[in-house]
Design an enzyme around this catalytic site. Structure first.
Site, PDB file in Angstrom:
ATOM      1  N   LYS A   1       0.733  -1.169   0.103  1.00 35.27           N
ATOM      2  CA  LYS A   1      -0.156   0.016   0.017  1.00 35.27           C
ATOM      3  C   LYS A   1       0.919   1.257   0.030  1.00 35.27           C
ATOM      4  CE  LYS A   1      -3.777  -1.922   2.996  1.00 35.27           C
ATOM      5  NZ  LYS A   1      -4.876  -1.841   2.005  1.00 35.27           N
TER       6      LYS A   1
ATOM      7  N   ARG B   1     -10.219 -11.466   2.332  1.00 39.56           N
ATOM      8  CA  ARG B   1     -11.368 -12.755   1.963  1.00 39.56           C
ATOM      9  C   ARG B   1     -10.561 -14.036   2.230  1.00 39.56           C
ATOM     10  NH1 ARG B   1     -11.923  -9.382  -3.639  1.00 39.56           N
ATOM     11  NH2 ARG B   1     -11.387  -7.939  -2.281  1.00 39.56           N
TER      12      ARG B   1
END
Length: 461
Positions: free
Chosen positions: A240, A314
């Site tokens: 990120k 996820r």
């Protein structure tokens, strides 16, 4: 931190809750000096305002709090919580003609306005206290406030003190006080017990990944809560940028939410069997980090192509959901700070959710309005299933194109819940970007109070 009502036998002053429509009627029944004081001070009962009224001896004799008009209430929540921060630090008893649901919501707002995160720095200032109104069950509201406090504290704690071992400690502490049992699968034991994706996401960190499994209750319908416990998310090898990494201590907000909800359920002794699963990891960078284009096997037996290591939540949820589904409970609820797409769609206030059962969705939406804990239903849109099927593997963890990011993430998770028709998933934010009534800037619970209120219908209690 304990957020409590004042003792019922404490001396108290009347605190009258008024709207602009009821202010004039109330004033007409007051002494002239009170009328003159209220008018001179410009009190109009606007949303969240407060006014202390002096007595003949110059001491505070009573106080007023403003509900605001219908338009301002539609744009805000917790008027009484806002008023609390403006009142002198006295003990009050409430005078109000609100109905039961409105009164419970406002009184909870009062309690939540007392929250302070003071682990690292003392928070100055004292607040007014309130005796619980007769129409409100004090213990229930205090339990709900304590659950929200737990969620906020966990999210607000930085990753230096809230890594996977610390999240485990928090779960163990909750289990101990609640009479729940707890087990933890840690490190390479995850591979031996077939949780390969939890292990893959967390293996690069210095603090080992783990799966926390807590159980409580021995009768009634079975409910399993699954919370994303990514204690810090660098993005992995798909690193990120700094601007996106700044709030990643909150990436375990789903775990914090389910632990807060679990506290409410257990302390209220709801007649159900509760299981809480928290895959706790850090998504870090090292020579051992999982990579883009890796193909991972899941507990469910489905293969997953990794097209972005920053779509790790996820993956850990998938293994935990597969375990939950093996037991075929009456309902599975997952909560996660999963996608930026959800925030773009609905902003930070609303908790978007997906539901297999229309009846559960309707119950949740109705309860959310009553308890002022807003949610918004999103679709499990079947035509987008092809977007998560890369061809080289059964599933793609990060479909290209940027469309429908929250929906495709929810569809991905649903592939791991095949035996439990009553599945709900929340793609929450878990953070209050700026201070609001009863919600200081920082970690925030979302949808937990709505779920608590809706559980009787979701589970047919």
């Amino acid at each position: 931190m304990q957020i409590k009502f004042a003792a019922q036998d404490a001396p108290s002053l009347p605190l009258t809750l008024l709207s602009p429509d009821t202010l004039e009627g109330w004033l007409s029944n007051q002494a002239p000096q009170v009328q003159d004081w209220v008018k001179a001070m410009g009190f109009t009962a606007s949303f969240g305002t407060a006014l202390a009224i002096p007595g003949g001896d110059g001491q505070i004799a009573a106080a007023l709090a403003g509900l605001g008009d219908a338009a301002s209430r539609a744009r805000n929540r917790f008027a009484l919580g806002a008023a609390r921060t403006q009142l002198p630090a006295q003990t009050y008893h409430l005078v109000s003609d609100l109905d039961e649901d409105e009164l419970n919501a406002e009184v909870l707002g009062w309690l939540l306005a007392g929250y302070k995160f003071d682990r690292y720095c003392a928070q100055s200032g004292s607040l007014a206290d309130l005796k619980c109104p007769d129409a409100v069950i004090a213990e229930k509201q205090e339990i709900i406030a304590a659950g929200e406090t737990l969620t906020r504290d966990l999210i607000n704690t930085p990753a230096s003190d809230m890594g996977p071992p610390d999240l485990e400690d928090a779960a163990r502490a909750l289990a101990k006080t609640s009479g729940a049992s707890i087990g933890v699968i840690e490190g390479d034991a995850l591979l031996k017990q077939n949780f390969p994706m939890i292990h893959a996401v967390g293996r690069a960190a210095s603090r080992a990944p783990r799966l926390i499994d807590m159980r409580w209750g021995d009768a009634g319908p079975k409910l399993t809560l699954v919370g994303k416990g990514v204690c810090f998310d660098t993005g992995g090898l798909n690193l990120k940028p700094g601007s996106s990494m700044g709030l990643m201590k909150k990436d375990m907000g789903g775990a914090a939410a389910v632990l807060g909800l679990a506290h409410m359920i257990m302390a209220l002794k709801l007649p159900l069997q509760l299981r809480v699963l928290v895959p706790a990891v850090e998504n870090s960078v090292s020579a051992d980090a999982f990579r883009p284009q890796d193909i991972l096997m899941s507990r469910k037996g489905l293969s997953v192509e990794i097209n972005n290591t920053d779509a790790e939540g996820r993956l850990v949820l998938a293994d935990a959901l597969a375990l939950a589904d093996e037991e075929k409970p009456d309902a599975i609820i997952s909560m996660a700070t999963l996608t930026g797409a959800a925030r773009v769609a609905v902003g930070p206030d609303l908790a978007p959710f997906y539901a297999q059962s229309d009846a559960s969705a309707i119950a949740l939406e109705s309860a959310a309005c009553v308890v002022q804990d807003p949610v918004w239903r999103m679709p499990f849109w079947e035509p987008y299933e092809a977007m998560i099927e890369p061809g080289i593997a059964d599933l793609d963890n990060a479909p290209k194109g940027g469309f429908a990011g929250s929906i495709t993430a929810a569809l991905f998770l649903r592939r791991f819940v095949t035996e439990t028709p009553n599945y709900l998933h929340f793609d929450m934010y878990g953070w209050q970007p700026s201070a609001a009534p009863a919600r200081p800037k920082g970690g925030a619970g979302q949808a937990t109070r709505a779920l608590l209120a809706a559980l009787p219908k979701i589970l047919n209690l």
